[in-house]
Scaffold this motif. Structure first.
Motif, PDB file in Angstrom:
ATOM      1  N   ARG A 119     -52.445  49.252   5.577  1.00 37.00           N
ATOM      2  CA  ARG A 119     -53.608  49.081   6.436  1.00 37.00           C
ATOM      3  C   ARG A 119     -53.976  47.628   6.730  1.00 37.00           C
ATOM      4  O   ARG A 119     -54.828  47.349   7.584  1.00 37.00           O
ATOM      5  CB  ARG A 119     -54.808  49.760   5.749  1.00 37.00           C
ATOM      6  CG  ARG A 119     -56.028  49.980   6.606  1.00 37.00           C
ATOM      7  CD  ARG A 119     -55.760  50.934   7.723  1.00 37.00           C
ATOM      8  NE  ARG A 119     -56.981  51.305   8.432  1.00 37.00           N
ATOM      9  CZ  ARG A 119     -56.995  51.816   9.663  1.00 37.00           C
ATOM     10  NH1 ARG A 119     -55.865  52.017  10.298  1.00 37.00           N
ATOM     11  NH2 ARG A 119     -58.135  52.123  10.241  1.00 37.00           N
ATOM     12  N   HIS A 130     -54.717  45.907  10.167  1.00 41.57           N
ATOM     13  CA  HIS A 130     -55.938  46.386  10.830  1.00 41.57           C
ATOM     14  C   HIS A 130     -57.102  45.428  10.598  1.00 41.57           C
ATOM     15  O   HIS A 130     -57.981  45.275  11.465  1.00 41.57           O
ATOM     16  CB  HIS A 130     -56.294  47.784  10.289  1.00 41.57           C
ATOM     17  CG  HIS A 130     -57.572  48.340  10.821  1.00 41.57           C
ATOM     18  ND1 HIS A 130     -57.686  48.911  12.074  1.00 41.57           N
ATOM     19  CD2 HIS A 130     -58.815  48.411  10.259  1.00 41.57           C
ATOM     20  CE1 HIS A 130     -58.928  49.304  12.265  1.00 41.57           C
ATOM     21  NE2 HIS A 130     -59.641  49.023  11.184  1.00 41.57           N
ATOM     22  N   ALA A 166     -50.298  49.384  11.411  1.00 45.74           N
ATOM     23  CA  ALA A 166     -51.349  49.767  10.460  1.00 45.74           C
ATOM     24  C   ALA A 166     -51.817  51.204  10.670  1.00 45.74           C
ATOM     25  O   ALA A 166     -52.905  51.577  10.230  1.00 45.74           O
ATOM     26  CB  ALA A 166     -52.548  48.812  10.544  1.00 45.74           C
ATOM     27  N   ARG A 167     -50.981  52.036  11.310  1.00 47.82           N
ATOM     28  CA  ARG A 167     -51.419  53.401  11.614  1.00 47.82           C
ATOM     29  C   ARG A 167     -51.430  54.271  10.360  1.00 47.82           C
ATOM     30  O   ARG A 167     -50.690  54.045   9.410  1.00 47.82           O
ATOM     31  CB  ARG A 167     -50.512  54.028  12.673  1.00 47.82           C
ATOM     32  CG  ARG A 167     -49.097  54.379  12.212  1.00 47.82           C
ATOM     33  CD  ARG A 167     -48.374  55.192  13.281  1.00 47.82           C
ATOM     34  NE  ARG A 167     -46.985  55.472  12.923  1.00 47.82           N
ATOM     35  CZ  ARG A 167     -46.609  56.491  12.146  1.00 47.82           C
ATOM     36  NH1 ARG A 167     -47.504  57.314  11.635  1.00 47.82           N
ATOM     37  NH2 ARG A 167     -45.315  56.673  11.890  1.00 47.82           N
TER      38      ARG A 167
END
Length: 260
Positions: free
Chosen positions: A136, A139, A168-169
């Motif tokens: 993450r 993000h 960062a999905r």
């Protein structure tokens, strides 16, 4: 250690839990300190043959507590490095891999950012279906810096790692299992981890610890170095009491009684 992590030992298994459920075990400075202290404590526990790592409440770990970390970590020492080369924040992930005994992560709810890196430090990772996961950091305009990269390189294809890191999905545990981040899926990951831990704990602890050291070397060492390492580890256990007991117990069809 502090109130962020608990350790309970029974039957040679350490039940380790992140204990900040009201924040989904998000990582604040106290959590960093608590995890590192727990790892140090476990490293000295010669009677522990397996570790199960889980999080209390609705999730394993939601990643960094961005509010508490907004001031730069409230004095966390990121410059000092331990004997294994990791700094404090890297040790919360890398430290599990460096423990002498196997570590099984039981993951549910969420494992995001730093939580995903902590999970990745385990030798084996069991997750509940639908668990939300992400690398993450991008993000938040950050890069993963908690030991994830040296752990992930032996788990997942390079291009998959790049795609998940750059975007960062979020992805679920099922996708994570396909990529290699997750070992098994289980509706009750902690129960499954405990079952596996009991099986590991029934084996010769010296043989298991030696095998873990070889696994840790396998990705980076050249074949000649691995040949030597295999021989060194074998000489530590062959004809020793636990190895003799393993042979006798198998021959006599009974449960072995090993020495720690």
């Amino acid at each position: 250690m502090n109130d962020r992590v608990s350790i309970t030992v029974a039957d040679h298994i350490a039940d380790v839990r992140l204990t900040r459920p009201e924040k989904m075990n998000a990582i604040d400075p106290a959590m960093f300190e608590g995890i590192v202290a727990a790892i140090d404590q476990l490293a000295a526990m010669h009677n522990v043959r397996a570790v199960v790592l889980s999080g209390e409440g609705r999730g394993f770990c939601a990643g960094l507590d961005m509010v508490s970390m907004a001031g730069g970590g409230s004095g966390l020492d990121l410059g000092s490095r331990r004997a294994n080369g990791a700094n404090l924040v890297q040790q919360v992930s890398w430290g599990w891999r460096m423990l002498p005994m196997p570590v099984i992560a039981a993951v549910h709810g969420v494992a995001l950012g730093g939580g995903f890196q902590i999970m990745s430090g385990a030798d084996i990772r069991i997750a509940a279906p639908g668990t939300r996961m992400a690398i993450r950091e991008v993000h938040w305009g950050l890069v993963p810096d908690m030991g994830g990269f040296p752990l992930w390189r032996s788990l997942v294809r390079d291009d998959v790692l790049r795609e998940l890191t750059f975007t960062a999905r979020e992805f679920d545990a099922e996708e994570a299992a396909r990529h290699g981040f997750v070992t098994h899926l289980a509706d009750d990951p902690r129960a499954a981890a405990m079952t596996l831990a009991r099986e590991i704990a029934s084996r010769s602890p010296h043989a298991v610890r030696g095998a873990k050291r070889l696994c840790n070397l396998a990705h980076d060492a050249d074949p000649v170095a691995m040949f030597e390492a295999e021989t060194v580890e074998q000489l530590k256990v062959i004809r020793q009491p636990n190895q003799v007991e393993a042979v006798m117990a198998n021959t006599e069809k009974r449960a072995p009684v090993f020495r720690d």
